[in-house]
Write a protein that holds these residues in place. Structure first.
Motif, PDB file in Angstrom:
ATOM      1  N   ASP A  96       0.885  -1.133   0.027  1.00 24.13           N
ATOM      2  CA  ASP A  96      -0.171   0.015  -0.029  1.00 24.13           C
ATOM      3  C   ASP A  96       0.861   1.275   0.117  1.00 24.13           C
ATOM      4  O   ASP A  96       0.654   1.996  -0.742  1.00 24.13           O
ATOM      5  N   GLU A  97       1.918   1.176   0.767  1.00 26.28           N
ATOM      6  CA  GLU A  97       2.915   2.339   0.697  1.00 26.28           C
ATOM      7  C   GLU A  97       3.648   2.426  -0.527  1.00 26.28           C
ATOM      8  O   GLU A  97       3.572   3.704  -1.067  1.00 26.28           O
TER       9      GLU A  97
ATOM     10  N   LEU B 119       2.449   1.542  -3.409  1.00 27.52           N
ATOM     11  CA  LEU B 119       1.207   2.250  -4.530  1.00 27.52           C
ATOM     12  C   LEU B 119       1.586   3.641  -4.264  1.00 27.52           C
ATOM     13  O   LEU B 119       1.482   4.609  -5.347  1.00 27.52           O
ATOM     14  N   ASN B 120       1.341   4.331  -3.063  1.00 32.66           N
ATOM     15  CA  ASN B 120       1.333   5.896  -3.011  1.00 32.66           C
ATOM     16  C   ASN B 120       2.620   6.310  -3.384  1.00 32.66           C
ATOM     17  O   ASN B 120       2.632   7.173  -4.153  1.00 32.66           O
ATOM     18  N   GLU B 121       3.736   5.671  -3.315  1.00 35.62           N
ATOM     19  CA  GLU B 121       5.109   6.131  -3.608  1.00 35.62           C
ATOM     20  C   GLU B 121       5.072   6.022  -5.101  1.00 35.62           C
ATOM     21  O   GLU B 121       5.733   7.042  -5.924  1.00 35.62           O
TER      22      GLU B 121
ATOM     23  N   LEU C 261       2.646   6.157  -7.286  1.00 34.32           N
ATOM     24  CA  LEU C 261       1.531   6.857  -7.899  1.00 34.32           C
ATOM     25  C   LEU C 261       2.223   8.362  -7.841  1.00 34.32           C
ATOM     26  O   LEU C 261       2.110   9.308  -8.731  1.00 34.32           O
ATOM     27  N   ALA C 262       2.968   8.803  -6.646  1.00 31.74           N
ATOM     28  CA  ALA C 262       3.469  10.572  -6.528  1.00 31.74           C
ATOM     29  C   ALA C 262       4.729  10.688  -7.640  1.00 31.74           C
ATOM     30  O   ALA C 262       4.492  11.658  -8.014  1.00 31.74           O
TER      31      ALA C 262
ATOM     32  N   GLN D 144       3.022  10.821 -10.910  1.00 33.32           N
ATOM     33  CA  GLN D 144       2.192  12.384 -11.099  1.00 33.32           C
ATOM     34  C   GLN D 144       3.253  13.486 -11.267  1.00 33.32           C
ATOM     35  O   GLN D 144       3.015  14.430 -11.647  1.00 33.32           O
TER      36      GLN D 144
END
Length: 106
Positions: A40-41, A43-45, A47-48, A51
Motif C-alpha cells: 500500500d505504501e 502504491l502511494n510512492e 503514484l507520486a 504524478q
C-alpha cells in the motif's frame, strides 16, 4: 563506505543487482501482513512518482505494484479485469472527458 538505510519494498531482483555492483545488502522476507502494508505504501510512492514525471515507465511501475496487490489479496488479474469491465459497463469509462460541475436538486 557508510551504510545507507532503507525501509522499503523493492522488486525481487534488486538484491542481486546490488550485489552485482559489488555491494552487500541486508534484506528480510516480510510477513503477509507487513507485505500488504508495504505494498500500500509502494502504491502511494509509485503514484507520486508518476504524478511528478508523467512518464510511461512510472505508470508501468504503478501497474506492477497493482498486480502485486491483486495477487497478495488472493484475487486474480481476471478478477480485476472483470470488476473493471462491470463498472465500465454500468458507469462508463473516461473517454468522453466529462467534468461534473454541479448537481441541482429538483
Amino acid at each position: 563506505m557508510p551504510a545507507k538505510s532503507y525501509h522499503k519494498l523493492v522488486r525481487d531482483r534488486i538484491p542481486e543487482i546490488i550485489e552485482a555492483d559489488g555491494k552487500t545488502c541486508i534484506c528480510k522476507t516480510l510477513s503477509d501482513e507487513d507485505y500488504l502494508h508495504l505494498l500500500d505504501e509502494k502504491l502511494n510512492e509509485e503514484l507520486a512518482e508518476y504524478q511528478e514525471s508523467k512518464s510511461l515507465e512510472e505508470l508501468a511501475d504503478l501497474l506492477e505494484v497493482m498486480w502485486a496487490v491483486v495477487k497478495a489479496r488472493g484475487w486474480t488479474l481476471e478478477d480485476l479485469e472483470r470488476v473493471r469491465a462491470e463498472k465500465a459497463a454500468k458507469r462508463g469509462g473516461f473517454e468522453k472527458k466529462i467534468l461534473l460541475k454541479e448537481v441541482l436538486e429538483c
